[in-house]
Design a protein around this motif. Sequence first.
Motif, PDB file in Angstrom:
ATOM      1  N   ARG A 150       0.815  -1.226   0.000  1.00  6.40           N
ATOM      2  CA  ARG A 150       0.000   0.000   0.000  1.00  6.40           C
ATOM      3  C   ARG A 150       0.844   1.270   0.000  1.00  6.40           C
ATOM      4  NH1 ARG A 150      -5.217  -1.238   1.453  1.00  6.40           N
ATOM      5  NH2 ARG A 150      -5.475  -3.379   2.196  1.00  6.40           N
ATOM      6  N   ASP A 151       2.132   1.131   0.154  1.00  7.41           N
ATOM      7  CA  ASP A 151       3.018   2.281   0.265  1.00  7.41           C
ATOM      8  C   ASP A 151       3.241   2.883  -1.126  1.00  7.41           C
ATOM      9  OD1 ASP A 151       5.103   4.074   0.601  1.00  7.41           O
ATOM     10  OD2 ASP A 151       6.182   2.798   2.029  1.00  7.41           O
ATOM     11  N   PRO A 152       2.802   4.126  -1.362  1.00  3.71           N
ATOM     12  CA  PRO A 152       2.978   4.731  -2.695  1.00  3.71           C
ATOM     13  C   PRO A 152       4.430   4.762  -3.152  1.00  3.71           C
ATOM     14  CG  PRO A 152       1.473   6.051  -1.360  1.00  3.71           C
ATOM     15  CD  PRO A 152       2.066   5.018  -0.447  1.00  3.71           C
ATOM     16  N   SER A 153       5.357   4.957  -2.218  1.00  3.50           N
ATOM     17  CA  SER A 153       6.769   5.011  -2.600  1.00  3.50           C
ATOM     18  C   SER A 153       7.258   3.640  -3.074  1.00  3.50           C
ATOM     19  CB  SER A 153       7.629   5.512  -1.436  1.00  3.50           C
ATOM     20  OG  SER A 153       7.628   4.575  -0.369  1.00  3.50           O
ATOM     21  N   VAL A 154       6.704   2.578  -2.513  1.00  3.63           N
ATOM     22  CA  VAL A 154       7.061   1.214  -2.938  1.00  3.63           C
ATOM     23  C   VAL A 154       6.525   0.954  -4.344  1.00  3.63           C
ATOM     24  CG1 VAL A 154       6.593  -1.242  -2.518  1.00  3.63           C
ATOM     25  CG2 VAL A 154       7.301   0.241  -0.629  1.00  3.63           C
ATOM     26  N   ALA A 157       8.662   2.715  -6.763  1.00  2.00           N
ATOM     27  CA  ALA A 157       9.931   1.994  -6.964  1.00  2.00           C
ATOM     28  C   ALA A 157       9.723   0.762  -7.840  1.00  2.00           C
ATOM     29  CB  ALA A 157      10.527   1.604  -5.615  1.00  2.00           C
ATOM     30  N   HIS A 158       8.615   0.063  -7.626  1.00  2.00           N
ATOM     31  CA  HIS A 158       8.319  -1.118  -8.442  1.00  2.00           C
ATOM     32  C   HIS A 158       8.132  -0.745  -9.909  1.00  2.00           C
ATOM     33  CE1 HIS A 158       6.804  -3.937  -4.985  1.00  2.00           C
ATOM     34  NE2 HIS A 158       8.115  -3.792  -5.018  1.00  2.00           N
ATOM     35  N   MET A 159       7.402   0.339 -10.156  1.00  2.00           N
ATOM     36  CA  MET A 159       7.179   0.748 -11.545  1.00  2.00           C
ATOM     37  C   MET A 159       8.494   1.121 -12.225  1.00  2.00           C
ATOM     38  SD  MET A 159       4.064   0.161 -12.025  1.00  2.00           S
ATOM     39  CE  MET A 159       2.930  -0.472 -10.794  1.00  2.00           C
ATOM     40  N   GLN A 160       9.401   1.727 -11.468  1.00  2.00           N
ATOM     41  CA  GLN A 160      10.705   2.058 -12.032  1.00  2.00           C
ATOM     42  C   GLN A 160      11.504   0.789 -12.347  1.00  2.00           C
ATOM     43  OE1 GLN A 160      12.846   5.035  -9.831  1.00  2.00           O
ATOM     44  NE2 GLN A 160      11.141   6.476  -9.841  1.00  2.00           N
ATOM     45  N   GLN A 161      11.411  -0.203 -11.468  1.00  2.00           N
ATOM     46  CA  GLN A 161      12.097  -1.472 -11.736  1.00  2.00           C
ATOM     47  C   GLN A 161      11.487  -2.169 -12.950  1.00  2.00           C
ATOM     48  OE1 GLN A 161      13.052  -4.143  -8.471  1.00  2.00           O
ATOM     49  NE2 GLN A 161      12.961  -2.477  -6.983  1.00  2.00           N
ATOM     50  N   LEU A 162      10.169  -2.140 -13.048  1.00  2.00           N
ATOM     51  CA  LEU A 162       9.489  -2.762 -14.187  1.00  2.00           C
ATOM     52  C   LEU A 162       9.895  -2.094 -15.497  1.00  2.00           C
ATOM     53  CD1 LEU A 162       6.065  -3.139 -12.403  1.00  2.00           C
ATOM     54  CD2 LEU A 162       7.241  -5.054 -13.507  1.00  2.00           C
ATOM     55  N   ARG A 163       9.986  -0.759 -15.471  1.00  2.00           N
ATOM     56  CA  ARG A 163      10.394  -0.051 -16.689  1.00  2.00           C
ATOM     57  C   ARG A 163      11.866  -0.305 -17.011  1.00  2.00           C
ATOM     58  NH1 ARG A 163       7.961   3.983 -19.497  1.00  2.00           N
ATOM     59  NH2 ARG A 163       9.802   3.588 -20.775  1.00  2.00           N
ATOM     60  N   LEU A 194      -2.495   1.598  -7.720  1.00  3.49           N
ATOM     61  CA  LEU A 194      -1.634   0.867  -8.652  1.00  3.49           C
ATOM     62  C   LEU A 194      -1.842   1.378 -10.079  1.00  3.49           C
ATOM     63  CD1 LEU A 194       0.367  -1.547  -8.370  1.00  3.49           C
ATOM     64  CD2 LEU A 194      -1.502  -3.021  -9.101  1.00  3.49           C
ATOM     65  N   PHE A 195      -3.092   1.581 -10.450  1.00  3.62           N
ATOM     66  CA  PHE A 195      -3.409   2.101 -11.783  1.00  3.62           C
ATOM     67  C   PHE A 195      -2.797   3.483 -11.994  1.00  3.62           C
ATOM     68  CE2 PHE A 195      -6.496  -1.229 -12.585  1.00  3.62           C
ATOM     69  CZ  PHE A 195      -6.584  -1.248 -13.976  1.00  3.62           C
ATOM     70  N   GLU A 196      -2.937   4.343 -10.992  1.00  7.77           N
ATOM     71  CA  GLU A 196      -2.459   5.713 -11.143  1.00  7.77           C
ATOM     72  C   GLU A 196      -0.944   5.764 -11.321  1.00  7.77           C
ATOM     73  OE1 GLU A 196      -4.363   8.429 -11.640  1.00  7.77           O
ATOM     74  OE2 GLU A 196      -5.912   6.890 -11.655  1.00  7.77           O
ATOM     75  N   VAL A 197      -0.219   5.007 -10.508  1.00  7.73           N
ATOM     76  CA  VAL A 197       1.243   5.038 -10.601  1.00  7.73           C
ATOM     77  C   VAL A 197       1.712   4.325 -11.872  1.00  7.73           C
ATOM     78  CG1 VAL A 197       3.419   4.570  -9.415  1.00  7.73           C
ATOM     79  CG2 VAL A 197       1.372   5.095  -8.075  1.00  7.73           C
TER      80      VAL A 197
END
Length: 440
Positions: A150-154, A157-163, A194-197
């Motif tokens: 639920r942590d927006p910062s996490v 970080a996940h989206m950056q790793q995925l990209r 999750l959708f927004e980030v």
Amino acid sequence: MARFKRKPCITLIALVLLILAITVFLSELISRDSPFSSPADIKGFPKPESQENRNKKPEEIKMSSAAQSDKDAELEATLRKFPPPNYYLHAFYYTWYGNPKIDGKYIHWDHPQLPHWDVKVAQGYPQGRHSPPDDIGANFYPALGVYSSRDPSVIEAHMQQLRTAAIGVIAVSWYPPNMKDDNGDSTDDIVPLLFEVAHKYHIKVAFHIEPYKGRDEVNMFTNVKYIIEKYGEHPAFFKYLTNTGKLLPLFYVYDSYLLNSEQWAKLLKHTETNSIRDTPYDAIFIALLVEEKDKRDILTAGFDGVYTYFATNGFSYGSTQRNWASIKAFCEDNNLMFIPSVGPGYIDTSIRPWNFQNTRNRINGKYYETSLSAALEARPDFISITSFNEWHEGTQIEMAIPKTSQTVYLDYLPNKPSIYLEITRKWAAIFSGERRKWQE
């Protein structure tokens, strides 16, 4: 020179004045009856100042706009560092983790050690719960620590790793509202964030529907309807243009074999009265292929394709890589999609301490590359990755770090924490190149 005629000139002037009066009258009438509440509702007109801005000083408004502009520029600069997302490359994503700071307790990191089904065998292995943060239900330790989903910062970080990995789609593990897996809490309320980030990072979101309690063809229709009505218009919602020209969502259905083909057919066959087909909630439904006999059941049920999920080569018929060519041939013959699942390795002895036979060593990335190569040889429609962050089964490509504690953890050494993201990035580019060749 022609002689000036006074009477016609006066008539012409009167006519012009009449037209002008009618125009003003109609203009006033249109402004009253217009469906637009204000000029700001019409494309191209500036929006009226918000109440918040009215109360601000001009310099404060300028500072606020400048801050937003800087934020947008920073994001664009960040996105330029990443490779383009490959929307044919999907990663299974889990949102079931929690910690005391965000959730008031540890969730899933304290996973119990599951007993073997044979009581005599079970007696030879430890049982009980893990005790985070030093002792977690995983054989590797995450670089982000024992995080909360639920942590927006996490999520950021996940989206950056995925990209970094060029992954274009996450298939999020999903239970209906107020339902959950055996060891966690309800997670449907995490999906909007999750959708927004994801959208910020140009990543799409698909749904991996879990075998929730009481799942059947009737409530599957209800739940698919819920998902599409809630997220269907969101720009991050993954849709695929089919051969028939339809733009449809895609749903992975885990443990689809738990319902028989007759039940699924009621939902997925065009000929059935209560079918979801040709309704606003139609979609691409992908079944889990486990045993060879499941192929015919999946076809009879009306599914649109198959995926294999398991990261252990040889664990099931579907996850055995030497079978992928024949599975692909079956799919081609029957107009089904084939989506093999690849993984970096497998180890779940932190939660199933007796399950050594299914462990697959990562061999410093070689196991993963072999799996990706095998998937490409089968010329799949998509490739799915098991997984981005299923830590309990050691299939994660998320960054992990060495950890020293009483619990002994594996790590990615001598490679960097990002090694599996980099391997994925490399093969995403190869996959894109191969796809172009197949279409020539």
